[in-house]
Design an enzyme around this catalytic site. Structure first.
Site, PDB file in Angstrom:
ATOM      1  N   CYS A 111      33.048  43.336  48.038  1.00 57.40           N
ATOM      2  CA  CYS A 111      34.020  42.290  47.673  1.00 57.40           C
ATOM      3  C   CYS A 111      34.950  41.918  48.828  1.00 57.40           C
ATOM      4  O   CYS A 111      35.591  40.874  48.800  1.00 57.40           O
ATOM      5  CB  CYS A 111      34.842  42.725  46.463  1.00 57.40           C
ATOM      6  SG  CYS A 111      33.850  43.065  45.022  1.00 57.40           S
ATOM      7  N   HIS A 249      41.612  38.528  46.316  1.00 55.62           N
ATOM      8  CA  HIS A 249      40.322  38.801  45.672  1.00 55.62           C
ATOM      9  C   HIS A 249      40.557  38.801  44.160  1.00 55.62           C
ATOM     10  O   HIS A 249      41.549  39.347  43.669  1.00 55.62           O
ATOM     11  CB  HIS A 249      39.807  40.164  46.144  1.00 55.62           C
ATOM     12  CG  HIS A 249      38.595  40.643  45.415  1.00 55.62           C
ATOM     13  ND1 HIS A 249      37.534  39.814  45.129  1.00 55.62           N
ATOM     14  CD2 HIS A 249      38.280  41.853  44.901  1.00 55.62           C
ATOM     15  CE1 HIS A 249      36.613  40.510  44.469  1.00 55.62           C
ATOM     16  NE2 HIS A 249      37.041  41.742  44.316  1.00 55.62           N
ATOM     17  N   ASN A 279      34.657  38.290  38.525  1.00 56.40           N
ATOM     18  CA  ASN A 279      34.626  38.803  39.893  1.00 56.40           C
ATOM     19  C   ASN A 279      33.307  38.392  40.548  1.00 56.40           C
ATOM     20  O   ASN A 279      32.249  38.911  40.194  1.00 56.40           O
ATOM     21  CB  ASN A 279      34.768  40.332  39.852  1.00 56.40           C
ATOM     22  CG  ASN A 279      34.780  40.960  41.236  1.00 56.40           C
ATOM     23  OD1 ASN A 279      34.472  40.300  42.229  1.00 56.40           O
ATOM     24  ND2 ASN A 279      35.122  42.237  41.300  1.00 56.40           N
TER      25      ASN A 279
HETATM   26  C1  LIG Z   1      37.446  48.044  34.255  1.00 57.11           C
HETATM   27  C2  LIG Z   1      38.832  48.128  33.627  1.00 57.11           C
HETATM   28  C3  LIG Z   1      39.230  46.745  33.127  1.00 57.11           C
HETATM   29  C4  LIG Z   1      38.775  49.076  32.444  1.00 57.11           C
HETATM   30  O1  LIG Z   1      40.029  49.151  31.806  1.00 57.11           O
HETATM   31  P1  LIG Z   1      40.591  50.581  31.349  1.00 57.11           P
HETATM   32  O2  LIG Z   1      41.841  50.302  30.645  1.00 57.11           O
HETATM   33  O3  LIG Z   1      40.614  51.429  32.576  1.00 57.11           O
HETATM   34  O4  LIG Z   1      39.507  51.037  30.311  1.00 57.11           O
HETATM   35  P2  LIG Z   1      38.696  52.415  30.243  1.00 57.11           P
HETATM   36  O5  LIG Z   1      37.575  52.370  31.242  1.00 57.11           O
HETATM   37  O6  LIG Z   1      39.660  53.554  30.303  1.00 57.11           O
HETATM   38  O7  LIG Z   1      38.111  52.320  28.793  1.00 57.11           O
HETATM   39  C5  LIG Z   1      38.934  52.360  27.655  1.00 57.11           C
HETATM   40  C6  LIG Z   1      38.055  52.258  26.418  1.00 57.11           C
HETATM   41  O8  LIG Z   1      37.490  50.938  26.354  1.00 57.11           O
HETATM   42  C7  LIG Z   1      36.074  51.043  26.229  1.00 57.11           C
HETATM   43  N1  LIG Z   1      35.464  49.906  26.931  1.00 57.11           N
HETATM   44  C8  LIG Z   1      35.083  49.831  28.230  1.00 57.11           C
HETATM   45  N2  LIG Z   1      34.586  48.619  28.480  1.00 57.11           N
HETATM   46  C9  LIG Z   1      34.664  47.913  27.325  1.00 57.11           C
HETATM   47  C10 LIG Z   1      34.309  46.596  26.960  1.00 57.11           C
HETATM   48  N3  LIG Z   1      33.775  45.721  27.836  1.00 57.11           N
HETATM   49  N4  LIG Z   1      34.550  46.206  25.703  1.00 57.11           N
HETATM   50  C11 LIG Z   1      35.094  47.038  24.792  1.00 57.11           C
HETATM   51  N5  LIG Z   1      35.454  48.299  25.075  1.00 57.11           N
HETATM   52  C12 LIG Z   1      35.231  48.729  26.336  1.00 57.11           C
HETATM   53  C13 LIG Z   1      35.700  52.359  26.849  1.00 57.11           C
HETATM   54  O9  LIG Z   1      34.475  52.808  26.344  1.00 57.11           O
HETATM   55  C14 LIG Z   1      36.871  53.218  26.429  1.00 57.11           C
HETATM   56  O10 LIG Z   1      36.645  53.612  25.095  1.00 57.11           O
HETATM   57  P3  LIG Z   1      36.990  55.117  24.637  1.00 57.11           P
HETATM   58  O11 LIG Z   1      38.471  55.272  24.871  1.00 57.11           O
HETATM   59  O12 LIG Z   1      36.594  55.099  23.197  1.00 57.11           O
HETATM   60  O13 LIG Z   1      36.161  55.989  25.493  1.00 57.11           O
HETATM   61  C15 LIG Z   1      39.864  48.617  34.656  1.00 57.11           C
HETATM   62  O14 LIG Z   1      39.720  49.988  34.906  1.00 57.11           O
HETATM   63  C16 LIG Z   1      39.780  47.895  35.948  1.00 57.11           C
HETATM   64  O15 LIG Z   1      39.927  46.687  35.993  1.00 57.11           O
HETATM   65  N6  LIG Z   1      39.552  48.576  37.065  1.00 57.11           N
HETATM   66  C17 LIG Z   1      39.402  47.933  38.338  1.00 57.11           C
HETATM   67  C18 LIG Z   1      37.991  47.766  38.592  1.00 57.11           C
HETATM   68  C19 LIG Z   1      37.625  46.565  39.350  1.00 57.11           C
HETATM   69  O16 LIG Z   1      38.229  45.556  39.295  1.00 57.11           O
HETATM   70  N7  LIG Z   1      36.559  46.694  40.100  1.00 57.11           N
HETATM   71  C20 LIG Z   1      36.040  45.679  40.890  1.00 57.11           C
HETATM   72  C21 LIG Z   1      35.720  46.261  42.195  1.00 57.11           C
HETATM   73  S1  LIG Z   1      35.698  45.035  43.423  1.00 57.11           S
END
Ligand SMILES: CC(C)(COP(=O)(O)OP(=O)(O)OC[C@H]1O[C@@H](n2cnc3c(N)ncnc32)[C@H](O)[C@@H]1OP(=O)(O)O)[C@@H](O)C(=O)NCCC(=O)NCCS
Length: 360
Positions: A111, A249, A279
């Site tokens: 990215c 980004h 993204n």
């Molecule tokens: C990906 C992201 C949005 C996830 O949000 P989060 O609050 O960290 O969520 P978690 O991964 O802790 O998951 C929380 C719960 O939601 C669930 N979940 C994950 N994706 C889901 C989706 N698309 N829809 C519904 N539920 C979802 C998980 O299974 C978890 O459930 P559980 O508590 O029963 O196990 C966040 O971590 C993020 O944006 N990180 C940055 C990553 C990024 O931008 N990467 C790009 C790299 S360039």
């Protein structure tokens, strides 16, 4: 001192739109989960190759700069999802554009790819090796996703953006940059079998695995982009409030808001379009830059700051001084070939394959 002024800009978004509601018909997710956590409402699914997206973005950038492809000395294609590894994707762009004088290569910093490529291209211009360079960020990430993994499948999309750099004696273009990589965290965003690490005679399912630790990426992204941003402002002797527009980004709305807060910048100084495209990795920054120009948000001689992070974990920031032209010199009327299917139809085969692999 030579500068590498940005004289052209263009983008290419494939027409098929995959909304959060569409996704909720094929996996256990919802708009109520995705939008508040990411800022994403929709993303695009490409029916054409990465290089076709890249070429059209490039053609539009060339028209904007009033240049012929034959005048280019170089083409850098920032991508982590090239159509082919051998030969590189940039050679397909050269062929399609007819840019026969151009040296061409792909650059993979995930990215952060466009910020890296802009820095490399600027150096090539500043050393006098090249005077006209096309820098493209293009991705077709929907081909890489595991559609049975809701944590990553909802985040990414396809698209391309491009800029033309031209040598100038006037202070313009990239004036400060800081690039780096947090390789200690290589594994937290990792597609381990997309490349020659894949054991050719052992893997038979044809699917890629996608290692992704969202919260850890979030933490390190905020730190990496924050440090890089501080470093470029210090390098240029510019105070945060002198930055006219931040073009970050587009990975997650909350990451963007955290960056703005750290810079004490109001959100109306930040270009955000993640809602529409998700993204698109190396393509987010050039697409956002292009849209900022289309919306009249870039003023002549203004300061623009970009910051990005991605797999590696690469990170970087770039401070740009815009030149005096913010309108295109010309337009390119060409469009992508029509797409006969909607986004769900385009991904249907891959969705089935991912589900079967998971059930096996
Ligand atoms: C990906 C992201 C949005 C996830 O949000 P989060 O609050 O960290 O969520 P978690 O991964 O802790 O998951 C929380 C719960 O939601 C669930 N979940 C994950 N994706 C889901 C989706 N698309 N829809 C519904 N539920 C979802 C998980 O299974 C978890 O459930 P559980 O508590 O029963 O196990 C966040 O971590 C993020 O944006 N990180 C940055 C990553 C990024 O931008 N990467 C790009 C790299 S360039």
């Amino acid at each position: 001192m030579k500068y590498a002024n940005i004289t052209g800009w263009g983008k290419c978004l494939p027409p098929a739109v995959l909304t959060n509601d569409d996704l909720s018909t094929i996996m256990d997710t919802s708009d109520e989960w995705i939008y508040p956590r990411t800022g994403i409402k929709a993303r695009r699914v490409s029916h054409v190759s990465n290089s076709t997206l890249a070429t059209l973005a490039g053609r539009r950038a060339l028209a904007c700069a009033g240049l012929e492809a034959s005048e280019l000395d170089g083409i850098i294609l920032a991508t982590a999802t090239p159509g082919t590894l051998v030969p590189n994707g940039a050679s397909a762009v050269q062929q399609a554009l007819g840019a026969h004088q151009a040296a061409v290569f792909d650059l993979n910093a995930a990215c952060t790819g466009f910020v890296y490529a802009l820095s490399v291209a600027t150096s090539l211009v500043q050393t006098g090796m090249m005077s006209k360079v096309l820098v493209i960020g293009a991705e077709r990430l929907t081909q890489l996703l595991d559609w049975a993994k809701r944590d990553t499948a909802v985040l990414f999309g396809d698209g391309a953006g491009a800029v033309v750099l031209e040598a100038s004696d006037i202070e313009s273009g990239l004036i400060a940059n800081k690039l780096g990589c947090d390789s200690e965290a290589r594994e937290i965003l990792h597609v381990p079998n997309f490349g020659t690490d894949r054991v050719r005679f052992a893997d038979i399912d044809g699917l890629f695995t996608f290692n992704f630790e969202g919260q850890e990426i979030f933490k390190r992204a905020v730190r990496g982009m924050g440090e890089a941003t501080g470093a470029v402002l210090a390098q240029a002797g510019i105070a945060p409030e002198q930055v006219d527009l931040i073009v970050p980004h587009q990975a997650n709305m909350r990451i963007i808001e955290t960056l703005a807060k750290r810079m004490n910048a109001p959100m109306d100084k930040v270009m955000v379009n993640i809602e529409h495209y998700g993204n698109t990795s190396a393509a987010t920054v050039p697409i956002a830059l292009c849209e900022a120009l289309e919306q009249g948000r870039v003023k002549p001689n203004s300061y623009l700051l970009s910051a990005a992070f991605g797999a590696g974990l690469t990170w970087g920031a770039a401070l740009l001084k815009w030149g005096d032209r913010v309108t295109p010199l010309g337009h390119c009327d060409e469009e992508l070939p029509p797409c006969e299917q909607n986004a769900l139809e385009l991904i249907a085969h891959a969705v089935d394959g991912c589900q079967q692999a998971r059930d096996a």
